[in-house]
Design a protein around this motif. Structure first.
Motif, PDB file in Angstrom:
ATOM      1  N   GLU A  35       0.832  -1.170  -0.112  1.00  0.00           N
ATOM      2  CA  GLU A  35       0.103   0.043  -0.067  1.00  0.00           C
ATOM      3  C   GLU A  35       0.817   1.330   0.106  1.00  0.00           C
ATOM      4  O   GLU A  35       0.493   2.226  -0.471  1.00  0.00           O
ATOM      5  CB  GLU A  35      -0.954   0.052   1.301  1.00  0.00           C
ATOM      6  N   VAL A  38       2.263   1.993  -3.602  1.00  0.00           N
ATOM      7  CA  VAL A  38       1.226   2.427  -4.311  1.00  0.00           C
ATOM      8  C   VAL A  38       0.935   3.885  -4.134  1.00  0.00           C
ATOM      9  O   VAL A  38       0.876   4.854  -4.982  1.00  0.00           O
ATOM     10  CB  VAL A  38      -0.192   1.663  -4.266  1.00  0.00           C
ATOM     11  N   ALA A  39       1.047   4.198  -2.906  1.00  0.00           N
ATOM     12  CA  ALA A  39       0.689   5.493  -2.360  1.00  0.00           C
ATOM     13  C   ALA A  39       1.885   6.594  -2.918  1.00  0.00           C
ATOM     14  O   ALA A  39       1.504   7.615  -3.149  1.00  0.00           O
ATOM     15  CB  ALA A  39       0.537   5.613  -0.698  1.00  0.00           C
ATOM     16  N   LYS A  41       3.450   6.655  -5.404  1.00  0.00           N
ATOM     17  CA  LYS A  41       3.334   7.095  -6.851  1.00  0.00           C
ATOM     18  C   LYS A  41       2.073   7.731  -7.165  1.00  0.00           C
ATOM     19  O   LYS A  41       1.648   8.012  -8.325  1.00  0.00           O
ATOM     20  CB  LYS A  41       3.297   5.563  -7.696  1.00  0.00           C
ATOM     21  N   ASP A  42       1.220   7.854  -6.397  1.00  0.00           N
ATOM     22  CA  ASP A  42      -0.210   8.464  -6.357  1.00  0.00           C
ATOM     23  C   ASP A  42       0.086  10.079  -6.442  1.00  0.00           C
ATOM     24  O   ASP A  42      -0.035  10.777  -5.464  1.00  0.00           O
ATOM     25  CB  ASP A  42      -1.056   7.980  -5.475  1.00  0.00           C
ATOM     26  N   LYS A  43       0.168  10.629  -7.659  1.00  0.00           N
ATOM     27  CA  LYS A  43       0.316  12.020  -7.962  1.00  0.00           C
ATOM     28  C   LYS A  43      -1.049  12.901  -7.757  1.00  0.00           C
ATOM     29  O   LYS A  43      -1.117  14.075  -7.350  1.00  0.00           O
ATOM     30  CB  LYS A  43       0.869  12.196  -9.118  1.00  0.00           C
ATOM     31  N   LYS A  44      -2.245  12.112  -7.865  1.00  0.00           N
ATOM     32  CA  LYS A  44      -3.336  12.645  -7.488  1.00  0.00           C
ATOM     33  C   LYS A  44      -3.871  12.890  -6.118  1.00  0.00           C
ATOM     34  O   LYS A  44      -4.503  14.093  -5.521  1.00  0.00           O
ATOM     35  CB  LYS A  44      -4.698  11.863  -8.197  1.00  0.00           C
ATOM     36  N   THR A  45      -3.224  12.272  -5.275  1.00  0.00           N
ATOM     37  CA  THR A  45      -3.633  12.450  -3.653  1.00  0.00           C
ATOM     38  C   THR A  45      -2.667  12.978  -2.963  1.00  0.00           C
ATOM     39  O   THR A  45      -2.861  13.826  -2.105  1.00  0.00           O
ATOM     40  CB  THR A  45      -4.021  10.747  -3.201  1.00  0.00           C
ATOM     41  N   TYR A  46      -1.338  12.745  -3.403  1.00  0.00           N
ATOM     42  CA  TYR A  46      -0.126  13.157  -2.439  1.00  0.00           C
ATOM     43  C   TYR A  46       0.700  14.098  -3.410  1.00  0.00           C
ATOM     44  O   TYR A  46       0.965  13.868  -4.348  1.00  0.00           O
ATOM     45  CB  TYR A  46       0.605  11.859  -2.214  1.00  0.00           C
ATOM     46  N   ARG A  51       5.053  12.414  -1.451  1.00  0.00           N
ATOM     47  CA  ARG A  51       5.529  11.332  -2.031  1.00  0.00           C
ATOM     48  C   ARG A  51       7.040  10.848  -1.726  1.00  0.00           C
ATOM     49  O   ARG A  51       7.412   9.794  -1.477  1.00  0.00           O
ATOM     50  CB  ARG A  51       5.287  11.303  -3.492  1.00  0.00           C
TER      51      ARG A  51
END
Length: 85
Positions: A35, A38-39, A41-46, A51
């Protein structure tokens, strides 16, 4: 992510630490290494700084896993945490 509480199979050491400081502790939860990857690499959320922090945490976990000489899948590696007052 919403808090998950302590895992049902938490280690005895983690449970002792939780119980010893229970009056100060709150909002226990946990995340798997999968998890976290995944987080990170999450440019929409973080944002970039968040990151980067996650990547540093992941690198530290990877180092500890390598030093332990035990191989584990990312889904089997878990970080248990909580907050204190």
């Amino acid at each position: 992510a919403e808090p998950r509480g302590l895992p049902r199979d938490v280690s005895n050491g983690v449970m002792r630490k939780w119980e010893n400081d229970k009056e100060w502790n709150h909002t226990p939860s946990w995340l798997t290494l999968a998890e976290l990857r995944v987080a990170s690499k999450d440019k929409k959320t973080y944002n970039k700084d968040e990151r980067s922090y996650l990547k540093g945490l992941i690198n530290g976990i990877d180092f500890m896993l390598g030093a332990s000489c035990h191989w584990a899948d990312d889904i089997d590696v878990r970080i248990v945490f909580w907050f204190d007052n």
